[in-house]
Enzyme design. Structure first.
Site, PDB file in Angstrom:
ATOM      1  N   HIS A 112       0.843  -1.205   0.000  1.00 12.14           N
ATOM      2  CA  HIS A 112       0.000   0.000   0.000  1.00 12.14           C
ATOM      3  C   HIS A 112       0.879   1.257   0.000  1.00 12.14           C
ATOM      4  CE1 HIS A 112      -3.599   2.408   1.573  1.00 12.14           C
ATOM      5  NE2 HIS A 112      -2.570   3.218   1.784  1.00 12.14           N
ATOM      6  N   HIS A 160       1.852   4.506  -2.883  1.00 13.02           N
ATOM      7  CA  HIS A 160       1.894   5.966  -2.684  1.00 13.02           C
ATOM      8  C   HIS A 160       3.100   6.586  -3.386  1.00 13.02           C
ATOM      9  CE1 HIS A 160      -1.381   7.075  -0.039  1.00 13.02           C
ATOM     10  NE2 HIS A 160      -1.129   6.073   0.780  1.00 13.02           N
TER      11      HIS A 160
END
Ligand code: ZN
Length: 174
Positions: free
Chosen positions: A140, A144
Site C-alpha cells: 500500500h 503511494h
C-alpha cells in the site's frame, strides 16, 4: 494505511495531506544517502502515523516528494527508504483504509508475501520478507510512492463517487 475510521488531523509537526493534493499523484524521488535529515523525517512520519492510528505512511502523504515509507502492524516500526519489491507470492483480498483518503474503505487484491529491498535509517541495504498484513501495508505504501491511491482500485462509477466525496472533505478541512 489504517483500519480505524476517522478523519486525518493536522498534526503539530507533520500535516497529513488529503486527497486532492497534487503531490499524492506524483512519482516520488529516490534518496541517494540516508543522513540525519532523512532519519529525522522518518521518525516524524512514524509519530504522525501513530497519532493518526495508522499502520503505514508514505512521505508524499506529509508533503515530501521522497521514496520513504514507515510501517508498523504491531510487530515494531519499520523505516524503509527506496523500497523495492523483488518478488511477490500468492494473492488475497482485504479491506484497506488510508490516512489521506478519509472514510474510504476499499477491498484490494494484493500479493500475500513480498520480498523487499530497501535502505534502512542507517543507510544500510536490507532485505526483508513480509507476509499477510505487513506485506499488504508495505505494498500500500509503495503504491503511494508511485502516485497510486486506493480509489484507483475501485470500479469507475464507485471511483467517481468516492473522488467527489473526498474533494468535498478536503474543502471542508482546508
Ligand atoms: Zn495510504
Amino acid at each position: 494505511m489504517y483500519f480505524i475510521r476517522g478523519y486525518a488531523k493536522i498534526f503539530d509537526m507533520l500535516k497529513i495531506y488529503i486527497y486532492g493534493e497534487p503531490i499524492l499523484r506524483k512519482k516520488a524521488k529516490p534518496i541517494s544517502v540516508v543522513g540525519e535529515e532523512i532519519s529525522g523525517l522518518l521518525e516524524q512520519m512514524l509519530e504522525a502515523m501513530y497519532q493518526g492510528k495508522g499502520i503505514g505512511l508514505a512521505a508524499p502523504q506529509v508533503g515530501q516528494d521522497l521514496r520513504l515509507i514507515v510501517v508498523d502492524v504491531g510487530s515494531g516500526p519499520l523505516k524503509l527508504c527506496n523500497p523495492k519489491i523483488l518478488k511477490k507470492h500468492g494473492s488475497g483480498c482485504m479491506e484497506e483504509g488510508c490516512l489521506s483518503l478519509p472514510d474510504l474503505i476499499v477491498n484490494v487484491r494484493r500479493a500475500k508475501k513480498v520480498e523487499v529491498e530497501a535502505l534502512n535509517e542507517h543507510n544500510q541495504l536490507i532485505k526483508i520478507v513480509a507476509d499477510d498484513l505487513l506485506a499488504r501495508a508495505i505494498q500500500h505504501e509503495i503504491d503511494h510512492l508511485e502516485g497510486k491511491l486506493l480509489v484507483d482500485y475501485l470500479p469507475w462509477y464507485k471511483r467517481w463517487l468516492a473522488k467527489r466525496r473526498l474533494l468535498k472533505i478536503r474543502r471542508n478541512i482546508n
